[in-house]
Scaffold this active site. Sequence first.
Site, PDB file in Angstrom:
ATOM      1  N   MET A 153       0.965  -1.065   0.402  1.00  0.00           N
ATOM      2  CA  MET A 153      -0.086  -0.056   0.339  1.00  0.00           C
ATOM      3  C   MET A 153       0.788   1.451  -0.348  1.00  0.00           C
ATOM      4  O   MET A 153       1.404   2.004  -1.089  1.00  0.00           O
ATOM      5  CB  MET A 153      -0.910  -0.328   1.110  1.00  0.00           C
ATOM      6  N   CYS A 154       1.530   1.598   0.814  1.00  0.00           N
ATOM      7  CA  CYS A 154       2.700   2.784   1.400  1.00  0.00           C
ATOM      8  C   CYS A 154       1.578   3.876   1.575  1.00  0.00           C
ATOM      9  O   CYS A 154       0.250   4.050   0.979  1.00  0.00           O
ATOM     10  CB  CYS A 154       3.084   2.994   0.251  1.00  0.00           C
ATOM     11  N   GLY A 155       1.982   4.625   2.342  1.00  0.00           N
ATOM     12  CA  GLY A 155       1.150   6.068   2.909  1.00  0.00           C
ATOM     13  C   GLY A 155       1.675   7.599   2.743  1.00  0.00           C
ATOM     14  O   GLY A 155       3.081   7.760   2.543  1.00  0.00           O
ATOM     15  N   ARG A 170      -1.258   2.242   5.945  1.00  0.00           N
ATOM     16  CA  ARG A 170      -0.757   2.152   5.203  1.00  0.00           C
ATOM     17  C   ARG A 170       0.774   1.605   4.492  1.00  0.00           C
ATOM     18  O   ARG A 170       0.847   0.401   3.716  1.00  0.00           O
ATOM     19  CB  ARG A 170      -0.531   3.151   4.251  1.00  0.00           C
ATOM     20  N   THR A 221       4.676   6.794   4.492  1.00  0.00           N
ATOM     21  CA  THR A 221       4.894   5.710   5.239  1.00  0.00           C
ATOM     22  C   THR A 221       4.888   4.319   4.295  1.00  0.00           C
ATOM     23  O   THR A 221       4.286   4.074   3.616  1.00  0.00           O
ATOM     24  CB  THR A 221       4.330   5.511   6.144  1.00  0.00           C
TER      25      THR A 221
END
Lengths: 241, 298
Positions: B1-3, B32, B149
Amino acid sequence: MPATSKATRDQGHARVFDLDVMSLRELNQALHDLAPGSNQTAWEVLNPKGNHSVAVGVDLPVTIDVRGSVGYYCGGMNSGSTITVHGSAGPGVGENMMSGSIIIKGDASQYAGATGKGGLLVIEGNASSRCGISMKGIDIVVHGNIGHMSAFMAQSGNLVVLGDAGDALGDSIYEARLFVRGKVDSLGADCIAKEMRPEHLELLQGLLDRAGVTDVKPSEFKRYGSARTLYNFNIDNADAY
Amino acid sequence: MCGIVGLFLKDKSLEPKLGSMLSEMLISLSDRGPDSAGIAIYGAPSGNEAKITIQSAKPGRDFPGLEAELAKILGAPVTIAVKSTHAVVRTAPGKIDEAREAIQTLRPDIRIMGAGDVVEIYKEVGLPEAVVDRFDVRSMTGTHGIGHTRMATESAVTTMGAHPFSTGADQCLVHNGSLSNHNNVRRELIREGMKFETENDTEVAAAYLSSQMAHGKNLGEALEGTLSDLDGFFTFVVGTKNGFGVVRDPIACKPAVMAETDQYVAFGSEYRALTKLPGIDNARVWEPEPATVYFWEH
């Protein structure tokens, strides 16, 4: 609103849930704990603040007013309830809805109404890409525009768009009916413009009525649907898949 | 995902709050990506100093004495402010390249996070809240900043694999997605003389933009180039000394929401990252279009 020691309260007829005070899990559990025939038919959710999964899996005909914008999957799997989001919705609103209705007063993000089997999803603003992807019987009415790859692999149901559609509308569509009033950037594989016959005008009028659209006539729309050339494998279609 | 988050202030009165606003935005997206987090903050230019953010796994060994040793080599004043595993080296603007070289010679284990007139970069393995606390990001002031993140997919969970990636003076980039042609692009950029520190696909995207801008393109033009030259899924948020840009690939799988008011432009992977910003209820909120470049400059 100031936090209260009592996280929920009754206000008029509605049971009010403040997500600044209560957890999302408590809200959804309370909705799932409702017994058939309960008098608690009106619910209000405050401070959703983009939280995911607000009012998922509701299985009774209650009304839920969400005051603000929600995150992913609001109203997913809805069965019978009427959910109104007085704000915008994140990805996957009304995913796999079975029945009932969801009304989004603002915009919706990607894959609104994905895989929905029934019920009505109304988006009063714009929807983003992949609106109605793999829809299986749901009716979707979008007052504004929809993004690219909408109704991809749509199998059944109706998608009504008062504005414009992005690229590759109805790519690899099976049987759903797509009604678009504005321009369509491009049609996806096996999606074609189709004749508006009287039964389609009648169907569309019914959908517009149900969605509360009064200022638009069915005759202003074009219909799109499946050319049905991808139903059986044909080597000449290989490029179209 | 990553945010991903980004915040570009138009209203100077918000500048003292940049660090705290950006921190809250990033913490809201913790789920995330639990692997690492990082933040780049653009402070106000002082006009007479440049900064290098450095990192060491053994700060107690590497940082003491470095200030005096560097000053001696450079023949110019140097100050070093240590924050946990990171430190910000300040010296004269003309000494920046010399200082980088000297740091690598004096302390080969030190990693350079970024350099420029205004940018400071803090990144470590761990959740956003821990990273933000560790470097006291909430107290930082500035004009704009970006944060990330990470849920690692393309390379190792290490400090150097964390975002933001900085490959040019005051330039940095955060990325949600995965690039499929990063090895080819990396080879081409190495041929041009760019240097890489990781196997990470995002570092390639950062270096690609640095290369484009070094060839005279502005940030907007450089971001346009990613649409034809980089293959894969991406949402990029980019900072330069005075600019802030956003671009998504043509498929636009990776989520993105933007908000603009008279006071700021904000970016979040999800709307909930924006909900604590002032005036958000009346902001223009929209989902950036695929294959469309958005950028702002002071």
